[in-house]
Motif scaffolding. Structure first.
Motif, PDB file in Angstrom:
ATOM      1  N   GLU A  31      85.439  22.935 111.540  1.00  0.00           N
ATOM      2  CA  GLU A  31      84.320  23.874 111.442  1.00  0.00           C
ATOM      3  C   GLU A  31      84.183  24.636 112.757  1.00  0.00           C
ATOM      4  N   ASP A  32      83.369  25.693 112.728  1.00  0.00           N
ATOM      5  CA  ASP A  32      83.171  26.498 113.936  1.00  0.00           C
ATOM      6  C   ASP A  32      82.721  25.589 115.078  1.00  0.00           C
ATOM      7  N   THR A  33      83.449  25.670 116.197  1.00  0.00           N
ATOM      8  CA  THR A  33      83.189  24.766 117.317  1.00  0.00           C
ATOM      9  C   THR A  33      83.404  25.477 118.649  1.00  0.00           C
ATOM     10  N   LEU A  34      82.463  25.268 119.548  1.00  0.00           N
ATOM     11  CA  LEU A  34      82.584  25.758 120.917  1.00  0.00           C
ATOM     12  C   LEU A  34      82.948  24.576 121.813  1.00  0.00           C
ATOM     13  N   PHE A  35      84.032  24.689 122.557  1.00  0.00           N
ATOM     14  CA  PHE A  35      84.493  23.607 123.422  1.00  0.00           C
ATOM     15  C   PHE A  35      83.973  23.813 124.840  1.00  0.00           C
ATOM     16  N   THR A  36      83.494  22.722 125.420  1.00  0.00           N
ATOM     17  CA  THR A  36      82.991  22.774 126.793  1.00  0.00           C
ATOM     18  C   THR A  36      83.689  21.709 127.638  1.00  0.00           C
ATOM     19  N   LYS A  37      83.695  21.943 128.932  1.00  0.00           N
ATOM     20  CA  LYS A  37      84.195  20.957 129.891  1.00  0.00           C
ATOM     21  C   LYS A  37      83.235  20.978 131.071  1.00  0.00           C
ATOM     22  N   ASN A  38      82.597  19.844 131.302  1.00  0.00           N
ATOM     23  CA  ASN A  38      81.543  19.762 132.323  1.00  0.00           C
ATOM     24  C   ASN A  38      80.442  20.789 132.064  1.00  0.00           C
ATOM     25  N   GLY A  39      80.178  21.013 130.778  1.00  0.00           N
ATOM     26  CA  GLY A  39      79.106  21.922 130.389  1.00  0.00           C
ATOM     27  C   GLY A  39      79.472  23.392 130.399  1.00  0.00           C
ATOM     28  N   ILE A  40      80.707  23.730 130.752  1.00  0.00           N
ATOM     29  CA  ILE A  40      81.151  25.126 130.821  1.00  0.00           C
ATOM     30  C   ILE A  40      81.988  25.450 129.588  1.00  0.00           C
ATOM     31  N   ASN A  41      81.740  26.599 128.971  1.00  0.00           N
ATOM     32  CA  ASN A  41      82.498  27.004 127.785  1.00  0.00           C
ATOM     33  C   ASN A  41      83.957  27.278 128.153  1.00  0.00           C
ATOM     34  N   VAL A  42      84.867  26.590 127.470  1.00  0.00           N
ATOM     35  CA  VAL A  42      86.289  26.730 127.822  1.00  0.00           C
ATOM     36  C   VAL A  42      87.175  27.017 126.614  1.00  0.00           C
ATOM     37  N   GLY A  43      86.634  26.979 125.399  1.00  0.00           N
ATOM     38  CA  GLY A  43      87.466  27.216 124.226  1.00  0.00           C
ATOM     39  C   GLY A  43      86.633  27.434 122.983  1.00  0.00           C
ATOM     40  N   LEU A  44      87.296  27.886 121.916  1.00  0.00           N
ATOM     41  CA  LEU A  44      86.564  28.241 120.701  1.00  0.00           C
ATOM     42  C   LEU A  44      87.445  28.055 119.473  1.00  0.00           C
ATOM     43  N   TYR A  45      86.814  27.616 118.381  1.00  0.00           N
ATOM     44  CA  TYR A  45      87.468  27.528 117.071  1.00  0.00           C
ATOM     45  C   TYR A  45      86.495  28.118 116.073  1.00  0.00           C
ATOM     46  N   ILE A  46      86.877  29.227 115.416  1.00  0.00           N
ATOM     47  CA  ILE A  46      85.904  29.949 114.602  1.00  0.00           C
ATOM     48  C   ILE A  46      86.593  30.640 113.432  1.00  0.00           C
ATOM     49  N   LYS A  47      85.929  30.643 112.276  1.00  0.00           N
ATOM     50  CA  LYS A  47      86.489  31.292 111.096  1.00  0.00           C
ATOM     51  C   LYS A  47      86.198  32.789 111.126  1.00  0.00           C
ATOM     52  N   ILE A  48      87.220  33.569 110.778  1.00  0.00           N
ATOM     53  CA  ILE A  48      87.120  35.030 110.772  1.00  0.00           C
ATOM     54  C   ILE A  48      86.935  35.508 109.335  1.00  0.00           C
ATOM     55  N   GLY A  49      86.028  36.442 109.135  1.00  0.00           N
ATOM     56  CA  GLY A  49      85.722  36.941 107.801  1.00  0.00           C
ATOM     57  C   GLY A  49      86.882  37.662 107.147  1.00  0.00           C
ATOM     58  N   ALA A  50      86.899  37.629 105.802  1.00  0.00           N
ATOM     59  CA  ALA A  50      87.984  38.239 105.037  1.00  0.00           C
ATOM     60  C   ALA A  50      88.087  39.740 105.277  1.00  0.00           C
ATOM     61  N   GLU A  51      86.975  40.372 105.639  1.00  0.00           N
ATOM     62  CA  GLU A  51      87.020  41.816 105.891  1.00  0.00           C
ATOM     63  C   GLU A  51      87.901  42.151 107.086  1.00  0.00           C
ATOM     64  N   TYR A  52      88.144  41.177 107.969  1.00  0.00           N
ATOM     65  CA  TYR A  52      89.006  41.389 109.133  1.00  0.00           C
ATOM     66  C   TYR A  52      90.417  40.855 108.907  1.00  0.00           C
ATOM     67  N   THR A  53      90.557  39.854 108.055  1.00  0.00           N
ATOM     68  CA  THR A  53      91.868  39.220 107.885  1.00  0.00           C
ATOM     69  C   THR A  53      92.682  39.791 106.729  1.00  0.00           C
ATOM     70  N   LYS A  54      92.055  40.514 105.816  1.00  0.00           N
ATOM     71  CA  LYS A  54      92.753  40.999 104.617  1.00  0.00           C
ATOM     72  C   LYS A  54      93.992  41.818 104.985  1.00  0.00           C
ATOM     73  N   LEU A  55      93.832  42.801 105.840  1.00  0.00           N
ATOM     74  CA  LEU A  55      94.961  43.660 106.188  1.00  0.00           C
ATOM     75  C   LEU A  55      95.967  42.930 107.079  1.00  0.00           C
ATOM     76  N   ILE A  56      95.477  42.066 107.973  1.00  0.00           N
ATOM     77  CA  ILE A  56      96.396  41.298 108.820  1.00  0.00           C
ATOM     78  C   ILE A  56      97.262  40.395 107.949  1.00  0.00           C
ATOM     79  N   ARG A  57      96.681  39.841 106.900  1.00  0.00           N
ATOM     80  CA  ARG A  57      97.443  39.007 105.970  1.00  0.00           C
ATOM     81  C   ARG A  57      98.556  39.837 105.318  1.00  0.00           C
ATOM     82  N   GLU A  58      98.221  41.044 104.884  1.00  0.00           N
ATOM     83  CA  GLU A  58      99.219  41.907 104.260  1.00  0.00           C
ATOM     84  C   GLU A  58     100.337  42.254 105.236  1.00  0.00           C
ATOM     85  N   ALA A  59      99.964  42.539 106.477  1.00  0.00           N
ATOM     86  CA  ALA A  59     100.978  42.835 107.489  1.00  0.00           C
ATOM     87  C   ALA A  59     101.881  41.628 107.737  1.00  0.00           C
TER      88      ALA A  59
END
Length: 275
Positions: A31-59
């Motif tokens: 699921e959508d997750t923000l990664f921290t290390k010592n309380g500082i944001n260092v990474g991200l895992y997030i789902k992208i909406g189909a309106e942005y991925t549709k054409l990238i998928r076709e490509a």
């Protein structure tokens, strides 16, 4: 959004070049997750909406890949778009990839996603985004920059890659890795971080942003569940050797001069009168 504090539980240099196993982790993040290390944001895992991925998928489906076959595995395929540095002898000049010119529509699709990617990056990882963008602005000539506010000049589409444990190399040091997963008819391929005991599920349409140079990571093997499957990883990055590139016109001039010098040397080498 969930928050996950990174706590290193072991050293895994001994796993480099080995295939990840499910026993290498006990936490699966799906699921959508923000990664921290010592309380500082260092990474991200997030789902992208189909309106942005549709054409990238076709490509990703339509691009003309270079294929590599491996024993007992799905063929791996790659396409590269955007800027590339010099490669001695083979492509001894800074340039845009051949597919950028030959597949203009696909190139535009990939790079039209940059404003959205930049928006996400700057929202959740603002300090890291500022660092990465500043690095590119100070190091790479504008002739090779596609989106002024994005710290990326290049995008790869890799299909059916399940890479063994490694640390990324070749990109600007200190800049994060960015990977968008699009897949159908595939199971497996979880992205494992063994030193922290967790894996990203790498489900369809999820984007991961992480320190690929500093952290050991690799993918579990992938298995097809139907005919004509695919697992495309779209990777956005900038190669550090781009900092050595001249203005494009200067690169072309340099290439012409270099070619002339090499031609003269070859002629002299086969001239029986040469001493």
């Amino acid at each position: 959004m969930k928050t996950f504090e990174l706590t290193k539980i072991r050293d895994c240099d001994n796993l480099i070049k080995q295939t990840p196993k499910k026993s290498d982790y006990n936490i699966l993040i799906d699921e959508d997750t923000l990664f921290t290390k010592n309380g500082i944001n260092v990474g991200l895992y997030i789902k992208i909406g189909a309106e942005y991925t549709k054409l990238i998928r076709e490509a990703s489906i339509n691009t003309k890949y270079v294929k590599t076959y491996r024993t007992n595995a799905l063929p791996t395929q790659s396409s590269v778009f955007g800027s590339l540095p010099r490669v001695a002898l083979r492509n001894d000049f800074c340039r845009f990839s051949a597919q950028t010119k030959n597949e203009k529509e696909n190139a535009n699709i990939l790079f039209n996603f940059l404003p959205k990617l930049t928006e996400i990056y700057s929202k959740y990882l603002p300090d890291q985004y500022d660092h990465d963008l500043k690095t590119i602005q100070e190091s790479v000539n504008d002739d090779y920059v596609i989106e002024k506010k994005a710290p990326f000049t290049t995008a790869n589409i890799n299909v059916n890659h399940a890479i063994k444990y490694h640390r990324d190399s070749g990109n600007f040091r200190g800049n994060l890795s960015n990977v968008l997963i699009l897949k159908d008819g595939i199971i497996g391929g979880e992205l494992v971080f063994p030193e922290y005991g967790f894996a990203l599920s790498q489900e369809d349409s999820f984007l991961s942003i992480f320190n690929g140079q500093g952290e050991i990571h690799g993918c579990l093997p992938i298995i097809k569940t139907k005919e004509n499957p695919y697992r495309a990883s779209i990777v956005y990055y900038t190669l550090e050797n781009m900092k050595h590139c001249y203005l494009f016109k200067m690169e072309v001039s340099r290439l012409q001069n270099t070619a002339a010098v090499r031609a003269n040397r070859r002629a002299n080498n086969i001239d029986p009168r040469a001493k």
